[in-house]
Motif scaffolding. Structure first.
Motif, PDB file in Angstrom:
ATOM      1  N   ARG A   1       0.839  -1.203   0.000  1.00  0.00           N
ATOM      2  CA  ARG A   1       0.000   0.000   0.000  1.00  0.00           C
ATOM      3  C   ARG A   1       0.879   1.261   0.000  1.00  0.00           C
ATOM      4  O   ARG A   1       0.628   2.214  -0.764  1.00  0.00           O
ATOM      5  CB  ARG A   1      -0.903   0.031   1.227  1.00  0.00           C
ATOM      6  CG  ARG A   1      -2.148  -0.823   1.175  1.00  0.00           C
ATOM      7  CD  ARG A   1      -2.936  -0.611   2.468  1.00  0.00           C
ATOM      8  NE  ARG A   1      -4.108  -1.442   2.566  1.00  0.00           N
ATOM      9  CZ  ARG A   1      -5.300  -1.130   2.053  1.00  0.00           C
ATOM     10  NH1 ARG A   1      -5.443   0.008   1.408  1.00  0.00           N
ATOM     11  NH2 ARG A   1      -6.323  -1.949   2.194  1.00  0.00           N
TER      12      ARG A   1
ATOM     13  N   GLY B   1       1.155   4.068  -2.952  1.00  0.00           N
ATOM     14  CA  GLY B   1       0.887   5.469  -2.638  1.00  0.00           C
ATOM     15  C   GLY B   1       2.041   6.386  -2.985  1.00  0.00           C
ATOM     16  O   GLY B   1       1.836   7.513  -3.458  1.00  0.00           O
TER      17      GLY B   1
ATOM     18  N   GLU C   1     -17.190  -3.289  -1.478  1.00  0.00           N
ATOM     19  CA  GLU C   1     -15.740  -3.118  -1.496  1.00  0.00           C
ATOM     20  C   GLU C   1     -15.096  -3.505  -0.176  1.00  0.00           C
ATOM     21  O   GLU C   1     -13.886  -3.368  -0.010  1.00  0.00           O
ATOM     22  CB  GLU C   1     -15.377  -1.678  -1.872  1.00  0.00           C
ATOM     23  CG  GLU C   1     -15.757  -1.301  -3.299  1.00  0.00           C
ATOM     24  CD  GLU C   1     -15.163  -2.219  -4.369  1.00  0.00           C
ATOM     25  OE1 GLU C   1     -14.065  -2.780  -4.136  1.00  0.00           O
ATOM     26  OE2 GLU C   1     -15.795  -2.396  -5.430  1.00  0.00           O
ATOM     27  N   ASP C   2     -15.887  -3.993   0.769  1.00  0.00           N
ATOM     28  CA  ASP C   2     -15.347  -4.456   2.036  1.00  0.00           C
ATOM     29  C   ASP C   2     -16.255  -5.545   2.579  1.00  0.00           C
ATOM     30  O   ASP C   2     -17.430  -5.648   2.192  1.00  0.00           O
ATOM     31  CB  ASP C   2     -15.232  -3.313   3.048  1.00  0.00           C
ATOM     32  CG  ASP C   2     -14.282  -3.640   4.188  1.00  0.00           C
ATOM     33  OD1 ASP C   2     -13.673  -4.726   4.170  1.00  0.00           O
ATOM     34  OD2 ASP C   2     -14.150  -2.800   5.098  1.00  0.00           O
TER      35      ASP C   2
ATOM     36  N   HIS D   1      -8.053   2.523 -13.122  1.00  0.00           N
ATOM     37  CA  HIS D   1      -8.144   1.237 -12.418  1.00  0.00           C
ATOM     38  C   HIS D   1      -9.429   0.516 -12.820  1.00  0.00           C
ATOM     39  O   HIS D   1     -10.254   0.191 -11.985  1.00  0.00           O
ATOM     40  CB  HIS D   1      -8.093   1.450 -10.905  1.00  0.00           C
ATOM     41  CG  HIS D   1      -6.798   1.985 -10.411  1.00  0.00           C
ATOM     42  ND1 HIS D   1      -5.694   1.181 -10.221  1.00  0.00           N
ATOM     43  CD2 HIS D   1      -6.407   3.253 -10.107  1.00  0.00           C
ATOM     44  CE1 HIS D   1      -4.682   1.929  -9.791  1.00  0.00           C
ATOM     45  NE2 HIS D   1      -5.087   3.180  -9.719  1.00  0.00           N
TER      46      HIS D   1
ATOM     47  N   GLN E   1      -7.959  -0.710  -7.276  1.00  0.00           N
ATOM     48  CA  GLN E   1      -6.751  -0.971  -6.498  1.00  0.00           C
ATOM     49  C   GLN E   1      -7.066  -1.296  -5.045  1.00  0.00           C
ATOM     50  O   GLN E   1      -6.499  -2.224  -4.455  1.00  0.00           O
ATOM     51  CB  GLN E   1      -5.811   0.236  -6.569  1.00  0.00           C
ATOM     52  CG  GLN E   1      -4.504   0.058  -5.838  1.00  0.00           C
ATOM     53  CD  GLN E   1      -3.621  -1.005  -6.467  1.00  0.00           C
ATOM     54  OE1 GLN E   1      -2.918  -0.753  -7.441  1.00  0.00           O
ATOM     55  NE2 GLN E   1      -3.634  -2.209  -5.916  1.00  0.00           N
ATOM     56  N   GLU E   2      -7.992  -0.560  -4.454  1.00  0.00           N
ATOM     57  CA  GLU E   2      -8.311  -0.791  -3.055  1.00  0.00           C
ATOM     58  C   GLU E   2      -8.942  -2.166  -2.862  1.00  0.00           C
ATOM     59  O   GLU E   2      -8.694  -2.836  -1.850  1.00  0.00           O
ATOM     60  CB  GLU E   2      -9.238   0.289  -2.517  1.00  0.00           C
ATOM     61  CG  GLU E   2      -9.671   0.099  -1.069  1.00  0.00           C
ATOM     62  CD  GLU E   2      -8.514  -0.030  -0.089  1.00  0.00           C
ATOM     63  OE1 GLU E   2      -8.683  -0.736   0.938  1.00  0.00           O
ATOM     64  OE2 GLU E   2      -7.434   0.547  -0.334  1.00  0.00           O
ATOM     65  N   ARG E   3      -9.742  -2.628  -3.821  1.00  0.00           N
ATOM     66  CA  ARG E   3     -10.325  -3.962  -3.696  1.00  0.00           C
ATOM     67  C   ARG E   3      -9.225  -5.027  -3.691  1.00  0.00           C
ATOM     68  O   ARG E   3      -9.286  -5.984  -2.915  1.00  0.00           O
ATOM     69  CB  ARG E   3     -11.311  -4.268  -4.815  1.00  0.00           C
ATOM     70  CG  ARG E   3     -11.961  -5.655  -4.610  1.00  0.00           C
ATOM     71  CD  ARG E   3     -12.671  -6.160  -5.844  1.00  0.00           C
ATOM     72  NE  ARG E   3     -13.758  -5.301  -6.228  1.00  0.00           N
ATOM     73  CZ  ARG E   3     -14.403  -5.393  -7.389  1.00  0.00           C
ATOM     74  NH1 ARG E   3     -14.037  -6.313  -8.272  1.00  0.00           N
ATOM     75  NH2 ARG E   3     -15.375  -4.564  -7.681  1.00  0.00           N
TER      76      ARG E   3
ATOM     77  N   PHE F   1      -6.165  -4.799  -2.648  1.00  0.00           N
ATOM     78  CA  PHE F   1      -5.562  -4.820  -1.311  1.00  0.00           C
ATOM     79  C   PHE F   1      -6.490  -5.482  -0.296  1.00  0.00           C
ATOM     80  O   PHE F   1      -6.057  -6.298   0.523  1.00  0.00           O
ATOM     81  CB  PHE F   1      -5.258  -3.393  -0.852  1.00  0.00           C
ATOM     82  CG  PHE F   1      -4.063  -2.772  -1.509  1.00  0.00           C
ATOM     83  CD1 PHE F   1      -2.859  -3.446  -1.592  1.00  0.00           C
ATOM     84  CD2 PHE F   1      -4.140  -1.488  -2.049  1.00  0.00           C
ATOM     85  CE1 PHE F   1      -1.753  -2.867  -2.191  1.00  0.00           C
ATOM     86  CE2 PHE F   1      -3.042  -0.903  -2.636  1.00  0.00           C
ATOM     87  CZ  PHE F   1      -1.850  -1.578  -2.717  1.00  0.00           C
ATOM     88  N   ARG F   2      -7.778  -5.122  -0.346  1.00  0.00           N
ATOM     89  CA  ARG F   2      -8.703  -5.623   0.678  1.00  0.00           C
ATOM     90  C   ARG F   2      -8.928  -7.126   0.541  1.00  0.00           C
ATOM     91  O   ARG F   2      -9.076  -7.826   1.554  1.00  0.00           O
ATOM     92  CB  ARG F   2     -10.041  -4.874   0.589  1.00  0.00           C
ATOM     93  CG  ARG F   2     -10.939  -5.117   1.779  1.00  0.00           C
ATOM     94  CD  ARG F   2     -10.343  -4.572   3.060  1.00  0.00           C
ATOM     95  NE  ARG F   2     -11.140  -4.932   4.228  1.00  0.00           N
ATOM     96  CZ  ARG F   2     -10.668  -5.612   5.266  1.00  0.00           C
ATOM     97  NH1 ARG F   2      -9.408  -5.991   5.312  1.00  0.00           N
ATOM     98  NH2 ARG F   2     -11.449  -5.900   6.288  1.00  0.00           N
TER      99      ARG F   2
END
Length: 335
Positions: free
Chosen positions: A110, A114, A196-197, A310, A315-317, A319-320
């Protein structure tokens, strides 16, 4: 338009074949490859891509400004460090799953994304390389089964123990069965529910059939929840010899107005071929042959590299999903 050039790093898993071919099919050029030693998949890679040169020096690839993307399929416990090194050298990254195996690695990845603005994409092949999932996505987005409230993902695999390297049987190097295989089904849960979470509510791992490999896990389950949506995952290494492929992977999607079942790789004692979809809703009860559906992930990733977007996978998905798989693994070990 400039042709996207990429390199393959690490031949420790055969998934590098599909990763490389997917980018070539999307119009990219394989500029070369590098790996440590002579892992078993090297021969198959050379057979498939005979014109791609091997580089003995990893830095020669990372220092080449014409190479925008690297694909990584080295040993799982080495993937995060190699990806971080590549991103700090200015490369975008596609990595085989599991993209990383510890929460500290997720944290460092992450931070690197960043700081560098690079793309770190995990190739969740059980979605990205399955045409039936493309069709299922279109159906869900069109409202064919209403609001998705549950998914069941089944990921059985063939062990082929005699062909596996030693690291494959040690959870400390491959991450454990939930960190590894179940990441596919966690990502599909988020994808199809539009969340997404999520929260891991139950997780188990076991070694039922491989006493000669005490650090190996051959069976795992987990449950997860995101708002009103829930999911269940079962993964294992029990594919029996009579099955004509490596595993009877299935996905069941339950909506408020219908259901979808995907028989991704085989229809046991049924229709020939792979990529079978079964849709039931208020208007239809039918089978759909999805073999000719497109696989947008690779072309979307190529466009993301060009446009700094993306669209292939948020991108956040990514990582999660990795975090959730690792959290499930840790929960299972604490039981």
């Amino acid at each position: 338009m400039t042709t996207l050039r990429f390199a393959a790093l690490g031949m420790d898993h055969r998934h590098i074949y599909g990763m490389s071919q997917g980018m070539i099919d999307a119009g990219a050029q394989l500029a070369g490859w590098w790996t440590e030693g002579e892992p078993q998949p090297v021969a198959g890679f050379v057979k498939r891509f005979p014109d791609a040169p091997r580089h003995d020096d990893l830095d020669a690839i990372l220092d080449d400004p014409s190479i925008a993307l690297v694909l990584i399929a080295c040993r799982p416990d080495k993937r995060a460090d190699l990806a971080i090194k590549a991103m700090r050298a200015g490369k975008d990254v596609m990595v085989d799953k599991p993209g990383c195996i510890t929460l500290d690695e997720v944290k460092r990845l992450r931070e690197t994304v960043g700081e560098t603005g690079r793309i770190w994409s995990v190739n969740f092949s059980e979605r990205f390389e399955v045409p039936a999932v493309t069709v299922a996505t279109e159906l869900v987005r069109s409202g064919a089964i209403g609001e998705v409230v549950h998914t069941t993902g089944l990921g059985p695999h063939r062990l082929n123990a005699s062909t596996r390297p030693d690291w494959f049987f040690d959870a400390s190097t491959y991450g454990g069965i939930l960190t590894d295989i179940a990441s596919h089904q966690i990502e599909q849960f988020l994808h199809f529910t539009g969340k997404e979470d999520a929260e891991i509510t139950m997780a188990t791992v076991a070694n039922h059939a491989n006493p000669d490999h005490p650090k190996f896990e051959d069976f795992g389950t987990l449950s997860l929840r995101a708002g009103a949506a829930q999911g269940f995952v079962r993964v294992d290494w029990y594919t029996a010899d009579a099955l004509p492929n490596w595993g009877d992977g299935r996905l069941f999607i339950t909506g408020t107005e219908g259901t979808i079942e995907l028989r991704k790789y085989v229809d046991v004692d049924g229709r020939a071929g792979a990529n079978h979809l079964f849709l039931v809703n208020k208007d239809e009860c039918k089978h759909v042959d999805c073999a000719d559906a497109e696989l947008p992930y690779f072309s979307d990733l190529a466009n993301d590299i060009r446009d700094r977007t993306h669209t292939a996978c948020p991108q956040e998905r990514t990582f999660r999903v990795c975090e959730l798989a690792i959290e499930a693994q840790r929960m299972a070990l604490e039981v």
